[in-house]
Design a protein around this motif. Structure first.
Motif, mmCIF file in Angstrom:
data_model
loop_
_atom_site.group_PDB
_atom_site.id
_atom_site.type_symbol
_atom_site.label_atom_id
_atom_site.label_comp_id
_atom_site.label_asym_id
_atom_site.label_seq_id
_atom_site.Cartn_x
_atom_site.Cartn_y
_atom_site.Cartn_z
ATOM 1 N N TYR A 188 0.832 -1.204 0.000
ATOM 2 C CA TYR A 188 0.000 0.000 0.000
ATOM 3 C C TYR A 188 0.873 1.263 0.000
ATOM 4 C CZ TYR A 188 -3.947 -3.022 1.169
ATOM 5 O OH TYR A 188 -4.910 -3.984 1.143
ATOM 6 N N ARG A 189 1.946 1.217 0.792
ATOM 7 C CA ARG A 189 2.832 2.392 0.861
ATOM 8 C C ARG A 189 3.445 2.701 -0.503
ATOM 9 N NH1 ARG A 189 7.279 2.292 4.945
ATOM 10 N NH2 ARG A 189 7.352 4.485 4.411
ATOM 11 N N GLU A 190 3.722 1.640 -1.263
ATOM 12 C CA GLU A 190 4.288 1.831 -2.614
ATOM 13 C C GLU A 190 3.344 2.640 -3.498
ATOM 14 O OE1 GLU A 190 7.045 0.215 -4.513
ATOM 15 O OE2 GLU A 190 7.964 0.200 -2.538
ATOM 16 N N MET A 191 2.042 2.497 -3.239
ATOM 17 C CA MET A 191 1.043 3.151 -4.100
ATOM 18 C C MET A 191 0.847 4.627 -3.756
ATOM 19 S SD MET A 191 -2.163 0.604 -4.162
ATOM 20 C CE MET A 191 -2.046 -1.142 -4.333
ATOM 21 N N LEU A 192 1.329 5.052 -2.586
ATOM 22 C CA LEU A 192 0.975 6.394 -2.108
ATOM 23 C C LEU A 192 1.455 7.525 -3.016
ATOM 24 C CD1 LEU A 192 1.465 5.812 1.728
ATOM 25 C CD2 LEU A 192 -0.676 6.006 0.467
ATOM 26 N N PRO A 193 2.711 7.479 -3.539
ATOM 27 C CA PRO A 193 3.123 8.581 -4.425
ATOM 28 C C PRO A 193 2.220 8.708 -5.651
ATOM 29 C CG PRO A 193 5.028 7.282 -3.760
ATOM 30 C CD PRO A 193 3.816 6.540 -3.291
#
Lengths: 264, 192
Positions: free
Chosen positions: A6-11
């Motif tokens: 999920y963190r990978e998707m934030l940008p």
């Protein structure tokens, strides 16, 4: 899907560039994950700066007038006119009944308007109360979830726990870190002072002279903070855990003072 | 040099707008109209549409100022996110992407002598332009296509004829680099 996925998707989310399916999945996760919501806020601060890449342009003066005109008319509608229409005097008795009726209707109309405004205000106050209660409910729910996760972690086979004691930088602060045999860890800290603006607390795993960086976290108004992290394999058996204050987002080598540290 | 008079902060203006203070809305509009309108024209490539969306944005600010949470970021970020989101929505609704792509050259910028615009140009804009110039071209291109043309990662991959994974990596790496280059300056954009 893991937390890191999920963190990978934030940008990409901050750029509104996720495809619809990914966007939906992440939206559901964001509803539950305060850490990701904070990180998304940070990414949005960065992407907002891209607006400066567009050439500054002056809109026509009519836009300002239209905005303020609409705002004023909305305000006038909300407060509503209380003027009673002027009624011409009538000599005819039957007309007088009509006039009285008109006055009564006007008064009734104004009364209804006032009632509607009062109802509207009451509705807004209730909505505000509901929002407050909902926020409190969400907070309590998340605390319960965290407690349950902590209990599950501590009671899992092979789980370990370490206590971190305060240094003179944070007298009265305490923290516990629990982790299972896979290294999945949860840190719960209390009594920490608020980190300065643009700074966050960062967890460290220290083995011998090697200092391995963990994730960062911030505390709430009561000085409590929770962090989910992964203990590096090299630190599973004999690590010292420490917490320092570092620039937002964390650093690869500690630069700040130690606030909490476990015994070696 | 005379010290500048104390200025109402953006957060104070938003709090005043929550209290339905029209002058606060006018002040906020005067501060950000130039940057937001420039952004919307860049997205929509059409002044009329951009003015319409700008109006919608500030009417939304009037109605929804209470939604702003100063613990989550600065008013500048909130306003830009709001404006860009509405601009991209409008772009997608109008199916104007082809029109934008075909239009090629963007509308030229107009001279804005206003002190507000000058401040934006000289300092904050310079920081971003400088940071972007340090990104590899392919990363910058992916970011620009997402930010100003409203393309998703899949659409960018198609447009650039590049694998989706490559595009995702470029965008992420570009944004991480941009954040590093801007450092904590991105949290000071806007008025104190």
């Amino acid at each position: 899907m893991s937390h890191d996925d999920y963190r990978e998707m934030l940008p990409a989310r901050a750029l509104s560039a996720l495809d619809a399916a990914e966007d939906r999945v992440l939206t559901n996760h964001l509803d539950e994950c305060a850490e990701c919501r904070r990180e998304l806020d940070d990414w949005q601060a960065t992407t907002a700066g891209l607006a400066f890449e567009a050439s500054p342009l002056e809109p026509s003066a009519q836009v300002r007038e239209r905005i303020l005109g609409q705002v004023r008319s909305a305000t006038v509608e909300a407060s509503s006119s209380k003027v009673i229409p002027f009624v011409q005097p009538r000599k005819n008795i039957w007309s007088s009944f009509g006039s009285l009726g008109a006055i009564a209707a006007s008064i009734l109309f104004v009364g209804l308007l006032v009632y509607v405004v009062l109802l509207w205000k009451e509705n807004r106050a209730l909505q505000s109360q509901i929002a407050t209660l909902s926020a409190e409910n969400t907070k309590v729910h998340k605390e319960l979830e965290l407690n349950a996760a902590a209990v599950k972690l501590i009671s899992s086979p092979g789980a370990k726990m370490a206590e971190l004691g305060a240094t003179p930088m944070a007298p009265g602060a305490t923290a516990k870190i629990a982790f299972d045999k896979t290294g999945h860890a949860m840190l719960m800290a209390q009594g920490l002072p608020a980190a300065p603006a643009d700074m966050e607390y960062q967890l460290w795993f220290i083995v011998g002279k090697e200092k391995m960086p963990g994730k960062t976290f911030r505390t709430d108004g009561s000085g409590s903070g929770v962090l989910i992290d992964q203990v590096p394999a090299a630190a599973m058996n004999s690590a010292v855990f420490a917490i320092t204050v570092e620039p937002k987002g964390g650093v690869t080598s500690p630069t700040g003072q130690i606030y909490l540290v476990s015994r070696s | 040099m005379q010290p500048e008079p104390a200025q109402t902060t953006d957060v104070e203006l938003l709090k005043a707008i929550v209290r339905q203070d029209e002058t606060a809305l006018a002040e906020l509009y005067d501060r950000y109209r130039v940057i937001l309108f420039g952004l919307l024209v860049r997205i929509l490539n059409n002044r009329e549409e951009a003015e319409d969306v700008l109006q919608e944005v500030f009417l939304q600010v009037w109605r929804r100022a209470a939604d702003f949470d100063e613990n989550r970021g600065r008013p500048f970020t909130w306003l830009v996110t709001l404006a860009r989101s509405r601009g991209i929505d409008r772009l997608r609704n109008l199916a104007a992407r082809e029109r934008v792509a075909q239009a090629g050259a963007r509308e030229p910028s107009e001279e804005v002598s206003d002190a507000v615009a000058d401040a934006f140009r000289s300092e904050q804009r310079g920081l971003v332009t400088s940071a972007l110039s340090q990104l590899p071209e392919e990363q910058k291109r992916a970011l620009m296509l997402a930010y100003f043309d409203g393309l998703t990662q899949s659409e960018i991959a198609t447009k650039l004829e590049a694998p989706l994974g490559t595009v995702k990596t470029r965008m992420r790496a570009g944004l991480i680099k941009l954040r590093e280059l801007l450092g904590n300056k991105s949290t000071t954009f806007g008025f104190e």
